[in-house]
Structure formats: C-alpha cells, structure tokens
Design a protein around this motif. Sequence first.
Motif, PDB file in Angstrom:
ATOM      1  N   CYS A   4      -6.529  -7.099  -1.089  1.00 50.24           N
ATOM      2  CA  CYS A   4      -6.794  -5.808  -0.465  1.00 50.24           C
ATOM      3  C   CYS A   4      -7.266  -4.823  -1.538  1.00 50.24           C
ATOM      4  N   VAL A   5      -8.481  -4.318  -1.391  1.00 48.43           N
ATOM      5  CA  VAL A   5      -9.026  -3.404  -2.391  1.00 48.43           C
ATOM      6  C   VAL A   5      -8.196  -2.121  -2.493  1.00 48.43           C
ATOM      7  N   PHE A   6      -7.625  -1.650  -1.392  1.00 52.10           N
ATOM      8  CA  PHE A   6      -6.799  -0.434  -1.465  1.00 52.10           C
ATOM      9  C   PHE A   6      -5.492  -0.704  -2.208  1.00 52.10           C
ATOM     10  N   CYS A   7      -4.915  -1.884  -2.023  1.00 51.12           N
ATOM     11  CA  CYS A   7      -3.724  -2.250  -2.804  1.00 51.12           C
ATOM     12  C   CYS A   7      -4.082  -2.333  -4.282  1.00 51.12           C
ATOM     13  N   GLN A   8      -5.275  -2.824  -4.575  1.00 47.19           N
ATOM     14  CA  GLN A   8      -5.722  -2.915  -5.966  1.00 47.19           C
ATOM     15  C   GLN A   8      -5.934  -1.514  -6.556  1.00 47.19           C
ATOM     16  N   ILE A   9      -6.430  -0.578  -5.759  1.00 49.09           N
ATOM     17  CA  ILE A   9      -6.575   0.809  -6.222  1.00 49.09           C
ATOM     18  C   ILE A   9      -5.202   1.405  -6.486  1.00 49.09           C
ATOM     19  N   VAL A  10      -4.274   1.214  -5.559  1.00 44.48           N
ATOM     20  CA  VAL A  10      -2.904   1.722  -5.716  1.00 44.48           C
ATOM     21  C   VAL A  10      -2.281   1.169  -6.999  1.00 44.48           C
ATOM     22  N   ALA A  11      -2.522  -0.100  -7.289  1.00 44.46           N
ATOM     23  CA  ALA A  11      -1.948  -0.759  -8.472  1.00 44.46           C
ATOM     24  C   ALA A  11      -2.709  -0.428  -9.761  1.00 44.46           C
ATOM     25  N   GLY A  12      -3.829   0.282  -9.648  1.00 46.58           N
ATOM     26  CA  GLY A  12      -4.617   0.617 -10.829  1.00 46.58           C
ATOM     27  C   GLY A  12      -5.493  -0.523 -11.307  1.00 46.58           C
ATOM     28  N   GLU A  13      -5.668  -1.557 -10.483  1.00 50.08           N
ATOM     29  CA  GLU A  13      -6.471  -2.719 -10.854  1.00 50.08           C
ATOM     30  C   GLU A  13      -7.954  -2.530 -10.557  1.00 50.08           C
ATOM     31  N   VAL A  14      -8.266  -1.618  -9.649  1.00 48.92           N
ATOM     32  CA  VAL A  14      -9.647  -1.280  -9.300  1.00 48.92           C
ATOM     33  C   VAL A  14      -9.800   0.214  -9.510  1.00 48.92           C
ATOM     34  N   ALA A  15     -10.881   0.590 -10.179  1.00 50.12           N
ATOM     35  CA  ALA A  15     -11.122   2.003 -10.473  1.00 50.12           C
ATOM     36  C   ALA A  15     -11.442   2.788  -9.204  1.00 50.12           C
ATOM     37  N   ALA A  16     -10.905   3.985  -9.124  1.00 52.34           N
ATOM     38  CA  ALA A  16     -11.190   4.915  -8.037  1.00 52.34           C
ATOM     39  C   ALA A  16     -10.942   6.319  -8.558  1.00 52.34           C
ATOM     40  N   GLU A  17     -11.575   7.277  -7.932  1.00 46.64           N
ATOM     41  CA  GLU A  17     -11.344   8.683  -8.276  1.00 46.64           C
ATOM     42  C   GLU A  17     -10.119   9.180  -7.516  1.00 46.64           C
ATOM     43  N   VAL A  18      -8.953   8.936  -8.081  1.00 40.59           N
ATOM     44  CA  VAL A  18      -7.700   9.361  -7.461  1.00 40.59           C
ATOM     45  C   VAL A  18      -7.596  10.876  -7.586  1.00 40.59           C
ATOM     46  N   VAL A  19      -7.351  11.540  -6.445  1.00 43.26           N
ATOM     47  CA  VAL A  19      -7.247  12.999  -6.457  1.00 43.26           C
ATOM     48  C   VAL A  19      -5.813  13.486  -6.336  1.00 43.26           C
ATOM     49  N   HIS A  20      -4.916  12.632  -5.825  1.00 40.49           N
ATOM     50  CA  HIS A  20      -3.512  13.028  -5.725  1.00 40.49           C
ATOM     51  C   HIS A  20      -2.666  11.799  -5.443  1.00 40.49           C
ATOM     52  N   GLU A  21      -1.432  11.821  -5.928  1.00 38.40           N
ATOM     53  CA  GLU A  21      -0.482  10.741  -5.679  1.00 38.40           C
ATOM     54  C   GLU A  21       0.874  11.320  -5.357  1.00 38.40           C
TER      55      GLU A  21
END
Length: 147
Positions: A4-21
């Motif tokens: 799951c690409v979103f799980c990978q984003i959450v885990a920091g494995e796929v780059a994304a422009e995170v704006v808030h956590e």
Amino acid sequence: MTPCVFCQIVAGEVAAEVVHETSTTVAFLDARPVQKGHVLVVPREHVVTLPDLPSDELAPFFAEVQHIARLMPSALEAQGTFVAMNNAVSQSVPHLHCHVVPRTKGDGLKGFFWPRHRYADGEQSSYATRLRQALSTDEEPPSTLSG
C-alpha cells in the motif's frame, strides 16, 4: 499483494510532501492534485474504507480533516474547501483517505463529478424505507437497489 503506497508514505518509505501529522493520521499533498494544495488525510493504520475505521478513531480522523479544512483557505489564499471521500468505487488507492481541496470561485471545478439522477414515482420512498429499516436495525440493507 502490492504494498500500500499510503502505508509506505506513513512509514517514511515513499517520499511525500507531508503537511501535518498526528498520533493517528498523516496529511500530505496529493501527487495528482485537483487544485494545487490538495491534501489527503489518511489514518496511520491500514484500513480500506470508512466503514472499516474503528469507531474510536472516527473523531481523531475527522478532527484532522476539519483542522486542515479550517486552516487551508487562509494558508493558500483560497475562499473555501471541498472535502470528499470515496469508499471502494473510484478509490484509486485502497487505503482510507479524505481529500481536502482548496476552492476559489472561478477555479474551474463545477459541482459534483458525477451525473445526477431522478427517482421514478414512488421510488424515493422505497429507498428511504429500506435505508430507515437498515439504520434502525443496524443490519446490512438488501442489495437490490438498482440505481
């Protein structure tokens, strides 16, 4: 099974422009935005649709959606926001996500993205009755809706 690409984003494995956590959510810019600044809010835990989200996680999830929708207009010089979520149908990534899109009058988005339908005579009442019955008994509605 494809990761799951979103799980990978959450885990920091796929780059994304995170704006808030938060402790339960991650919000990041959509890679293919409807408007620039389009944010996706996802739960940290993998769930596919809104009905799959545990009820104790509903308030924190929607609090984050509300938080972003409240601050987005001033941050992006927009007049408002569009907030939307698909469940299964048209859900491009099978991980619950809520779209928060900045809106400004004249931005090119027109109404809803799907055609509207009319009820035949008596049909609206039938749909309402079936929904009321399912909601009052907390059971799945019959799958005989045809429209």
